[in-house]
Write an enzyme that holds these catalytic residues in place. Structure first.
Site, PDB file in Angstrom:
ATOM      1  N   ASP A 104       0.675  -1.190   0.137  1.00 15.99           N
ATOM      2  CA  ASP A 104      -0.143  -0.041  -0.140  1.00 15.99           C
ATOM      3  C   ASP A 104       0.812   1.208   0.133  1.00 15.99           C
ATOM      4  OD1 ASP A 104      -2.685   1.260   0.050  1.00 15.99           O
ATOM      5  OD2 ASP A 104      -2.696   1.208   2.297  1.00 15.99           O
ATOM      6  N   LYS A 144      -0.778  -1.079  -4.596  1.00 19.75           N
ATOM      7  CA  LYS A 144      -1.452   0.145  -5.000  1.00 19.75           C
ATOM      8  C   LYS A 144      -0.560   0.690  -5.948  1.00 19.75           C
ATOM      9  CE  LYS A 144      -1.607   3.583  -2.154  1.00 19.75           C
ATOM     10  NZ  LYS A 144      -2.155   3.974  -0.950  1.00 19.75           N
TER      11      LYS A 144
HETATM   12  N1  SAM Z   1      -1.285   0.289   4.759  1.00 19.00           N
HETATM   13  C1  SAM Z   1      -1.094   1.358   5.522  1.00 19.00           C
HETATM   14  C2  SAM Z   1      -2.084   1.006   6.785  1.00 19.00           C
HETATM   15  O1  SAM Z   1      -3.147   0.192   6.639  1.00 19.00           O
HETATM   16  O2  SAM Z   1      -1.584   1.419   7.996  1.00 19.00           O
HETATM   17  C3  SAM Z   1      -1.039   2.620   5.190  1.00 19.00           C
HETATM   18  C4  SAM Z   1       0.186   2.954   3.982  1.00 19.00           C
HETATM   19  S1  SAM Z   1       0.444   4.592   3.761  1.00 19.00           S
HETATM   20  C5  SAM Z   1      -1.107   4.964   2.541  1.00 19.00           C
HETATM   21  C6  SAM Z   1       1.931   4.369   2.595  1.00 19.00           C
HETATM   22  C7  SAM Z   1       2.858   4.219   2.966  1.00 19.00           C
HETATM   23  O3  SAM Z   1       4.129   4.104   2.392  1.00 19.00           O
HETATM   24  C8  SAM Z   1       3.731   5.600   3.981  1.00 19.00           C
HETATM   25  O4  SAM Z   1       3.591   5.185   5.526  1.00 19.00           O
HETATM   26  C9  SAM Z   1       5.121   5.774   3.497  1.00 19.00           C
HETATM   27  O5  SAM Z   1       5.955   6.010   4.617  1.00 19.00           O
HETATM   28  C10 SAM Z   1       5.033   4.365   2.871  1.00 19.00           C
HETATM   29  N2  SAM Z   1       6.335   4.260   1.933  1.00 19.00           N
HETATM   30  C11 SAM Z   1       6.587   5.255   0.855  1.00 19.00           C
HETATM   31  N3  SAM Z   1       7.692   4.734   0.281  1.00 19.00           N
HETATM   32  C12 SAM Z   1       8.276   3.745   0.856  1.00 19.00           C
HETATM   33  C13 SAM Z   1       9.563   3.057   0.700  1.00 19.00           C
HETATM   34  N4  SAM Z   1      10.340   3.471  -0.272  1.00 19.00           N
HETATM   35  N5  SAM Z   1       9.803   1.974   1.541  1.00 19.00           N
HETATM   36  C14 SAM Z   1       8.869   1.765   2.679  1.00 19.00           C
HETATM   37  N6  SAM Z   1       7.839   2.410   2.692  1.00 19.00           N
HETATM   38  C15 SAM Z   1       7.537   3.344   2.035  1.00 19.00           C
END
Ligand code: SAM
Length: 190
Positions: A104, A144
């Site tokens: 996600d 996603k």
């Molecule tokens: N599925 C989660 C939940 O239900 O709690 C929500 C996820 S949130 C929409 C998207 C997340 O992707 C963020 O917390 C962000 O820090 C993470 N993210 C983005 N790029 C990333 C990367 N390169 N490595 C790890 N996490 C990443």
């Protein structure tokens, strides 16, 4: 009791398409604040709450800190795109392998639609690369993406490596019109 409303998207997808079941090992990418991991812990029986079915495993990874969750292991402040992350993931997964990879993930949005789209596609393509080392044959990947010019490219890559690829637009995502998920099943492995 979920940490974030995003839980309802995974619940909806799983109710319809049965991605999670007791005993499976799950890698949850972009796990913060942890709502998908909460759903995964319940559905794979990672806490052993139901002793009559197999016990699963959940590993969550995120750039941000994730508060501890019973039944899950977290790699906080970790970039999935960092080359050293693969080894850390392998050392934490049972036998180094996952049955299901959930993503996600979403990059920090710049507001420039095409740029944000490409960043997220690149994250998914990177994840598909590391899935070669960690996803079990016949495994599943749910990721996603934001719609745009490169979505087809990602879909085609998934189709090369999985027997069954479909596009899902959960009801719970309807407010975010650009957001969809690819559900890729039956990983061909190597
Ligand atoms: N599925 C989660 C939940 O239900 O709690 C929500 C996820 S949130 C929409 C998207 C997340 O992707 C963020 O917390 C962000 O820090 C993470 N993210 C983005 N790029 C990333 C990367 N390169 N490595 C790890 N996490 C990443």
């Amino acid at each position: 009791h979920y940490r974030c409303r995003s839980a309802f998207k995974l619940l909806e997808i799983d109710d319809k398409l049965c991605v999670l079941r007791p005993g499976l090992s799950v890698l949850d990418c972009g796990a913060a604040p942890g709502a998908w991991s909460q759903v995964a812990v319940e559905r794979v029986n990672a806490l052993g709450t139901d002793p009559s079915v197999p016990m699963g495993f959940v590993l969550g990874v995120d750039l941000l800190r994730i508060s501890p969750l019973e039944g899950a292991v977290f790699l906080s402040e970790t970039d999935i795109a960092d080359p050293s992350t693969l080894r850390a993931i392998q050392s934490l997964l049972p036998l180094g392998k996952a049955d299901v990879i959930l993503s996600d993930m979403a990059p920090n949005a710049t507001g420039i639609k095409e740029l944000d789209h490409q960043k997220l596609i690149n994250l998914c393509l990177g994840l598909l690369d590391i899935s070669q080392s960690i996803l079990k044959p016949k495994g599943t990947m749910l990721c996603k993406f934001w719609d745009g010019s490169e979505a087809r490219l990602l879909q085609n890559r998934l189709k090369e490596q999985f027997q069954d690829v479909r596009t899902i637009k959960p009801q719970a995502s309807r407010k975010d019109s650009a957001e969809s998920y690819y559900l890729a099943r039956l990983y061909r492995g190597k």
